[in-house]
Scaffold this motif. Sequence first.
Motif, PDB file in Angstrom:
ATOM      1  N   GLY A 111       0.838  -1.189   0.000  1.00 48.61           N
ATOM      2  CA  GLY A 111       0.000   0.000   0.000  1.00 48.61           C
ATOM      3  C   GLY A 111       0.870   1.234   0.000  1.00 48.61           C
ATOM      4  N   GLY A 112       0.287   2.354   0.409  1.00 46.82           N
ATOM      5  CA  GLY A 112       1.061   3.575   0.453  1.00 46.82           C
ATOM      6  C   GLY A 112       1.059   4.290  -0.882  1.00 46.82           C
ATOM      7  N   HIS A 113       1.685   5.466  -0.890  1.00 45.16           N
ATOM      8  CA  HIS A 113       1.693   6.261  -2.094  1.00 45.16           C
ATOM      9  C   HIS A 113       2.930   7.146  -2.112  1.00 45.16           C
ATOM     10  CE1 HIS A 113      -0.327   8.731   0.986  1.00 45.16           C
ATOM     11  NE2 HIS A 113       0.291   9.741   0.403  1.00 45.16           N
ATOM     12  N   GLU A 115       7.870  13.430  -5.520  1.00 46.37           N
ATOM     13  CA  GLU A 115       8.562  12.164  -5.761  1.00 46.37           C
ATOM     14  C   GLU A 115       8.298  11.669  -7.180  1.00 46.37           C
ATOM     15  OE1 GLU A 115       8.780  10.086  -1.364  1.00 46.37           O
ATOM     16  OE2 GLU A 115       6.866  10.075  -2.437  1.00 46.37           O
ATOM     17  N   LEU A 116       7.049  11.828  -7.643  1.00 48.72           N
ATOM     18  CA  LEU A 116       6.719  11.435  -9.018  1.00 48.72           C
ATOM     19  C   LEU A 116       7.533  12.251 -10.011  1.00 48.72           C
ATOM     20  CD1 LEU A 116       4.889   9.776 -10.937  1.00 48.72           C
ATOM     21  CD2 LEU A 116       3.273  11.683 -10.861  1.00 48.72           C
ATOM     22  N   LYS A 117       7.623  13.561  -9.761  1.00 48.52           N
ATOM     23  CA  LYS A 117       8.391  14.443 -10.641  1.00 48.52           C
ATOM     24  C   LYS A 117       9.862  14.053 -10.649  1.00 48.52           C
ATOM     25  CE  LYS A 117       8.474  18.504 -12.965  1.00 48.52           C
ATOM     26  NZ  LYS A 117       7.562  18.901 -14.050  1.00 48.52           N
ATOM     27  N   ALA A 118      10.398  13.748  -9.457  1.00 47.13           N
ATOM     28  CA  ALA A 118      11.814  13.420  -9.342  1.00 47.13           C
ATOM     29  C   ALA A 118      12.154  12.097 -10.017  1.00 47.13           C
ATOM     30  CB  ALA A 118      12.222  13.375  -7.873  1.00 47.13           C
ATOM     31  N   LYS A 119      11.204  11.169 -10.066  1.00 45.76           N
ATOM     32  CA  LYS A 119      11.443   9.850 -10.626  1.00 45.76           C
ATOM     33  C   LYS A 119      11.066   9.755 -12.102  1.00 45.76           C
ATOM     34  CE  LYS A 119      10.782   7.315  -6.267  1.00 45.76           C
ATOM     35  NZ  LYS A 119      11.972   6.468  -6.294  1.00 45.76           N
ATOM     36  N   SER A 120      10.625  10.869 -12.695  1.00 47.33           N
ATOM     37  CA  SER A 120      10.129  10.839 -14.067  1.00 47.33           C
ATOM     38  C   SER A 120      10.763  11.950 -14.897  1.00 47.33           C
ATOM     39  CB  SER A 120       8.601  11.002 -14.080  1.00 47.33           C
ATOM     40  OG  SER A 120       7.971  10.066 -13.240  1.00 47.33           O
ATOM     41  N   SER A 121      10.826  11.727 -16.204  1.00 46.71           N
ATOM     42  CA  SER A 121      11.382  12.748 -17.091  1.00 46.71           C
ATOM     43  C   SER A 121      10.851  12.549 -18.501  1.00 46.71           C
ATOM     44  CB  SER A 121      12.913  12.695 -17.104  1.00 46.71           C
ATOM     45  OG  SER A 121      13.364  11.469 -17.663  1.00 46.71           O
ATOM     46  N   VAL A 122      10.863  13.630 -19.262  1.00 49.65           N
ATOM     47  CA  VAL A 122      10.531  13.582 -20.684  1.00 49.65           C
ATOM     48  C   VAL A 122      11.640  14.312 -21.427  1.00 49.65           C
ATOM     49  CG1 VAL A 122       8.893  14.261 -22.480  1.00 49.65           C
ATOM     50  CG2 VAL A 122       8.052  13.541 -20.234  1.00 49.65           C
ATOM     51  N   THR A 123      12.299  13.630 -22.340  1.00 46.45           N
ATOM     52  CA  THR A 123      13.372  14.240 -23.126  1.00 46.45           C
ATOM     53  C   THR A 123      13.001  14.244 -24.598  1.00 46.45           C
ATOM     54  OG1 THR A 123      14.529  12.113 -23.330  1.00 46.45           O
ATOM     55  CG2 THR A 123      15.149  13.535 -21.487  1.00 46.45           C
ATOM     56  N   VAL A 124      13.541  15.211 -25.326  1.00 37.07           N
ATOM     57  CA  VAL A 124      13.256  15.372 -26.750  1.00 37.07           C
ATOM     58  C   VAL A 124      14.552  15.153 -27.521  1.00 37.07           C
ATOM     59  CG1 VAL A 124      12.277  16.907 -28.497  1.00 37.07           C
ATOM     60  CG2 VAL A 124      11.541  17.100 -26.115  1.00 37.07           C
ATOM     61  N   ASP A 125      14.477  14.380 -28.606  1.00 36.37           N
ATOM     62  CA  ASP A 125      15.688  14.174 -29.396  1.00 36.37           C
ATOM     63  C   ASP A 125      16.069  15.464 -30.125  1.00 36.37           C
ATOM     64  OD1 ASP A 125      13.585  14.139 -31.199  1.00 36.37           O
ATOM     65  OD2 ASP A 125      14.431  12.556 -32.442  1.00 36.37           O
ATOM     66  N   LYS A 126      17.321  15.558 -30.545  1.00 35.13           N
ATOM     67  CA  LYS A 126      17.852  16.763 -31.191  1.00 35.13           C
ATOM     68  C   LYS A 126      18.349  16.437 -32.603  1.00 35.13           C
ATOM     69  CE  LYS A 126      17.832  19.193 -27.227  1.00 35.13           C
ATOM     70  NZ  LYS A 126      17.089  20.464 -26.994  1.00 35.13           N
ATOM     71  N   ASP A 127      18.298  17.451 -33.482  1.00 37.60           N
ATOM     72  CA  ASP A 127      18.908  17.275 -34.796  1.00 37.60           C
ATOM     73  C   ASP A 127      20.342  17.782 -34.754  1.00 37.60           C
ATOM     74  OD1 ASP A 127      18.822  20.042 -34.928  1.00 37.60           O
ATOM     75  OD2 ASP A 127      17.338  20.132 -36.536  1.00 37.60           O
ATOM     76  N   ALA A 128      21.014  17.795 -35.919  1.00 37.89           N
ATOM     77  CA  ALA A 128      22.420  18.183 -35.966  1.00 37.89           C
ATOM     78  C   ALA A 128      22.651  19.628 -35.537  1.00 37.89           C
ATOM     79  CB  ALA A 128      22.963  17.964 -37.378  1.00 37.89           C
ATOM     80  N   ASN A 129      21.603  20.446 -35.639  1.00 37.85           N
ATOM     81  CA  ASN A 129      21.718  21.860 -35.258  1.00 37.85           C
ATOM     82  C   ASN A 129      21.230  22.133 -33.837  1.00 37.85           C
ATOM     83  OD1 ASN A 129      22.687  22.655 -37.858  1.00 37.85           O
ATOM     84  ND2 ASN A 129      20.574  22.525 -38.631  1.00 37.85           N
ATOM     85  N   CYS A 182      -1.287   5.151  -7.355  1.00 34.92           N
ATOM     86  CA  CYS A 182      -0.538   4.356  -6.394  1.00 34.92           C
ATOM     87  C   CYS A 182      -1.371   3.160  -5.909  1.00 34.92           C
ATOM     88  CB  CYS A 182      -0.136   5.222  -5.209  1.00 34.92           C
ATOM     89  SG  CYS A 182       0.816   6.687  -5.659  1.00 34.92           S
ATOM     90  N   PRO A 183      -0.709   2.151  -5.314  1.00 35.19           N
ATOM     91  CA  PRO A 183      -1.431   0.960  -4.857  1.00 35.19           C
ATOM     92  C   PRO A 183      -2.559   1.238  -3.875  1.00 35.19           C
ATOM     93  CG  PRO A 183       0.911   0.514  -4.922  1.00 35.19           C
ATOM     94  CD  PRO A 183       0.756   1.975  -5.202  1.00 35.19           C
TER      95      PRO A 183
END
Length: 264
Positions: free
Chosen positions: A27-29, A34-48, A106-107
Amino acid sequence: MKKIFLFFAAVSMLFACDPTHEDISNGGHITVDELKAKSSVTVDKDANGQNGNVITCTTSAPVNAMWSIGGKDLVGNYAQKKMKVDRDDAGNYKDTKYTITMTGLCPDGTIVKTDFDITCQTITDPLTKYYIYGEDATKQPPFKPGAWDAAAMRFSDNEGKFVDINGNEGFLPYLSDEVYWGLKTLIFDISDATDDCAGRIMNGWWSARYDGEQDVHWTNGLWELPLTEAIAKDCARGNGGSGKDLDIMVTSGSMQINAIYYEE
């Protein structure tokens, strides 16, 4: 601003937990921070150095997951997932802004949310399609699996069979161990689905279901099925798999399968 929503739902009955997730089955949450710290979204880059159109969403948060992206639903507990971002209404990515909302369940039933803002500017490396069926529509025409026909969408090139739209008998191939143990997400291109089209996700021995014992409802468009460790253990033919073959069976209504593939 366009939005891509990543909704996390409690689907532990549907898919096995990713082994990278912590065990909080007592149980628990977790908190939003904590969710923000454990998660990320990254975007790929082109040559420039410009932001491309492929993003990688990563989380180690111990939450169950359902991702809804541009009208497509993905259910699973993946720690990482690459996705293509849709173009804007003008058909380009020039400084198009997106908000990605991650919702964790959460559970103990607690719901937490956090937002990630990104900007896409150009087309970079698109994801590659790896076809299981239908890359050449002449050699592998679309087919309409019959209701309660457990062979029609069994991934077995000697037991699964169907009749395609040209009246010819066809087979879905075995899925390789690379596909099963790589936990790929199978994408089904569906058309002509009736309003009552539904079915189950199981194995070819009828010994287990992977849909929480509740039929899945199919509509026109792309339906995505993430393979899980539980599916791999039952259905892979090597590396510890039992060789029972993944089987998708229509139980009501009808639909047409145009292609099946995964992307990377």
